[in-house]
Design a protein around this motif. Structure first.
Motif, PDB file in Angstrom:
ATOM      1  N   PRO A 331       0.808  -1.219   0.000  1.00 38.74           N
ATOM      2  CA  PRO A 331       0.000   0.000   0.000  1.00 38.74           C
ATOM      3  C   PRO A 331       0.839   1.267   0.000  1.00 38.74           C
ATOM      4  N   PHE A 332       2.157   1.107   0.123  1.00 38.04           N
ATOM      5  CA  PHE A 332       3.038   2.264   0.280  1.00 38.04           C
ATOM      6  C   PHE A 332       3.638   2.664  -1.075  1.00 38.04           C
ATOM      7  N   VAL A 333       2.756   3.158  -1.923  1.00 32.48           N
ATOM      8  CA  VAL A 333       3.121   3.540  -3.287  1.00 32.48           C
ATOM      9  C   VAL A 333       2.707   5.000  -3.498  1.00 32.48           C
ATOM     10  N   GLY A 334       3.605   5.771  -4.113  1.00 34.54           N
ATOM     11  CA  GLY A 334       3.317   7.186  -4.348  1.00 34.54           C
ATOM     12  C   GLY A 334       2.183   7.411  -5.321  1.00 34.54           C
ATOM     13  N   GLU A 335       1.692   8.610  -5.284  1.00 26.66           N
ATOM     14  CA  GLU A 335       2.265   9.810  -4.716  1.00 26.66           C
ATOM     15  C   GLU A 335       1.924   9.913  -3.236  1.00 26.66           C
ATOM     16  N   ILE A 336       2.973  10.245  -2.432  1.00 21.51           N
ATOM     17  CA  ILE A 336       2.799  10.449  -1.009  1.00 21.51           C
ATOM     18  C   ILE A 336       3.430  11.785  -0.651  1.00 21.51           C
ATOM     19  N   LYS A 337       2.655  12.643  -0.016  1.00 20.24           N
ATOM     20  CA  LYS A 337       3.131  13.959   0.396  1.00 20.24           C
ATOM     21  C   LYS A 337       3.382  13.990   1.895  1.00 20.24           C
ATOM     22  N   ASP A 338       4.304  14.860   2.301  1.00 23.53           N
ATOM     23  CA  ASP A 338       4.541  15.033   3.730  1.00 23.53           C
ATOM     24  C   ASP A 338       3.555  16.039   4.310  1.00 23.53           C
ATOM     25  N   ALA A 339       3.687  16.307   5.599  1.00 23.29           N
ATOM     26  CA  ALA A 339       2.739  17.176   6.289  1.00 23.29           C
ATOM     27  C   ALA A 339       2.777  18.618   5.794  1.00 23.29           C
ATOM     28  N   LYS A 340       3.837  18.992   5.073  1.00 26.27           N
ATOM     29  CA  LYS A 340       3.950  20.343   4.527  1.00 26.27           C
ATOM     30  C   LYS A 340       3.498  20.418   3.076  1.00 26.27           C
ATOM     31  N   GLY A 341       3.032  19.278   2.548  1.00 24.22           N
ATOM     32  CA  GLY A 341       2.548  19.258   1.182  1.00 24.22           C
ATOM     33  C   GLY A 341       3.590  18.949   0.131  1.00 24.22           C
ATOM     34  N   ASN A 342       4.806  18.626   0.556  1.00 28.60           N
ATOM     35  CA  ASN A 342       5.871  18.284  -0.391  1.00 28.60           C
ATOM     36  C   ASN A 342       5.746  16.835  -0.826  1.00 28.60           C
ATOM     37  N   VAL A 343       5.944  16.579  -2.111  1.00 31.50           N
ATOM     38  CA  VAL A 343       5.915  15.209  -2.613  1.00 31.50           C
ATOM     39  C   VAL A 343       7.189  14.497  -2.173  1.00 31.50           C
TER      40      VAL A 343
END
Length: 369
Positions: A331-343
């Motif tokens: 399930p750990f497949v992008g796109e995944i952003k961090d808490a600041k909205g950065n990819v």
């Protein structure tokens, strides 16, 4: 070099055919060392030492490692085992590990990440086989090992997303370390797979075992609107809060549902028994070489049996996801952003086991860490 990594650490469910997949075998996040095996040791002369971060009676993390030691005692009744519990992250840890060596230990298990407090002793004791749980710096005589807890955590997150009425999830954390980041992220990702609006608030209490602080954190999270709480504590504090407040809880380490049977959803349960027996056997037989091992879902870590109040449709939907993961899906497949909205993970890219193990940033939707 005493940094955040020095604070980190951290009866499985049998789901039949799903447990017969490749995930059941321990995964190496680096190739095995080319170092020559340490020489064999007669069982009756062997001494195996365990250094623990908490009390063996915690019914959580340290209790689980202690069960592993008892499995070693049963498998090899002629050897000697020694242990010390509640070792602080300080020079006292180095003194404890040196004491193990002076007592003649052939193998030393540090059941938490002690960083330089362990490395300095290991470097001066090349004939002793060392293990560091959640370690990241192997040596020629130092192995590291941990658990791929992010997979069953995602599964329980799916259940949480289906159960929560508000979509507000809480997390009682210890320190800002990879085991906490991977736990919070995987849990929220699982919840968001069924409720995209779900969020998670984290309260870190700067301890692995502090029932009073965990109880206070659980209370604060529920006061702030969370109707389902998760965490990485070694006791039942926030489960008891959830039971009293009519909320739900997912736990860590062992099955402790008796402290909150109505609130209990499941737990990320761990089992080191087979791993410890296998490592001690290799040391006794002269086959031990250092490795970096991740125990997989179904082979060291899994979800516990569902709690009595978990609806059948929730169980089926979450377990269908578990079966997909056991079959090789991630399930750990992008796109995944961090808490600041950065990819942080590009679209279509799958996170590796090493990346999941070393996760040190929060995804979008996680607050407080």
């Amino acid at each position: 070099m005493i940094d955040l990594r020095n604070l980190s650490r951290r009866g499985l469910l049998n789901l039949g055919a799903a447990a017969g997949t490749s995930l059941v075998m321990p995964q190496l996040i680096r190739p095995a060392s080319a170092a020559a095996p340490l020489p064999a040791v007669p069982e009756e002369k062997a001494i195996i030492a365990f250094g623990h971060t908490g009390p063996v009676a915690d019914e959580g993390w340290t209790w689980s490692h202690d069960q592993g030691m008892k499995a070693v005692q049963a498998a090899f009744p002629k050897l000697k085992t020694v242990f010390v519990e509640s070792i602080p992250y300080s020079a006292d840890a180095s003194r404890t590990f040196r004491q193990f060596v002076s007592q003649g230990a052939n193998m030393v298990f540090a059941t938490s990440n002690y960083g330089d407090f362990l490395y300095d002793v290991a470097k001066k004791s090349p004939d002793v086989a060392f293990y560091e749980c959640d370690g990241r710096n192997p040596l020629d005589n130092l192995s590291t090992y941990y658990l791929a807890h992010w997979y069953p955590t995602y599964v329980t997150g799916v259940a949480a997303g289906l159960i929560s009425k508000t979509g507000k999830l809480g997390y009682v954390g210890s320190f800002p370390v990879p085991s906490v980041f991977s736990g919070t992220n995987a849990f929220l990702m699982g919840a968001r797979s069924v409720n995209p609006a779900a969020t998670m608030q984290v309260i870190a209490i700067n301890s692995w075992f502090d029932p009073q602080a965990a109880t206070q954190a659980g209370t604060a999270l529920i006061d702030n609107g969370a109707d389902l709480v998760f965490g990485i504590m070694d006791e039942a504090g926030y489960l008891q809060v959830a039971e009293k407040r009519g909320a739900k809880a997912v736990m860590w380490n062992t099955d402790i549902r008796r402290f909150g049977p109505k609130a209990y959803v499941s737990s990320i349960v761990i089992d080191f028994k087979k791993f410890y027996v296998d490592q001690v056997r290799a040391r006794l037989e002269g086959k031990w070489v250092p490795t970096q091992t991740i125990l997989p879902m179904g082979g060291g870590v899994d979800r516990d049996a569902w709690g009595e109040t978990v609806p059948e449709e929730v169980r089926k939907q979450a377990d269908a996801v578990r079966e997909k993961i056991a079959g090789g899906w991630s399930p750990f497949v992008g796109e995944i952003k961090d808490a600041k909205g950065n990819v942080k993970v590009a679209a279509g890219k799958k996170m590796t086991e090493a990346e999941l193990y070393n996760w040190d940033w929060s995804i979008d939707g996680v607050r407080g860490i």
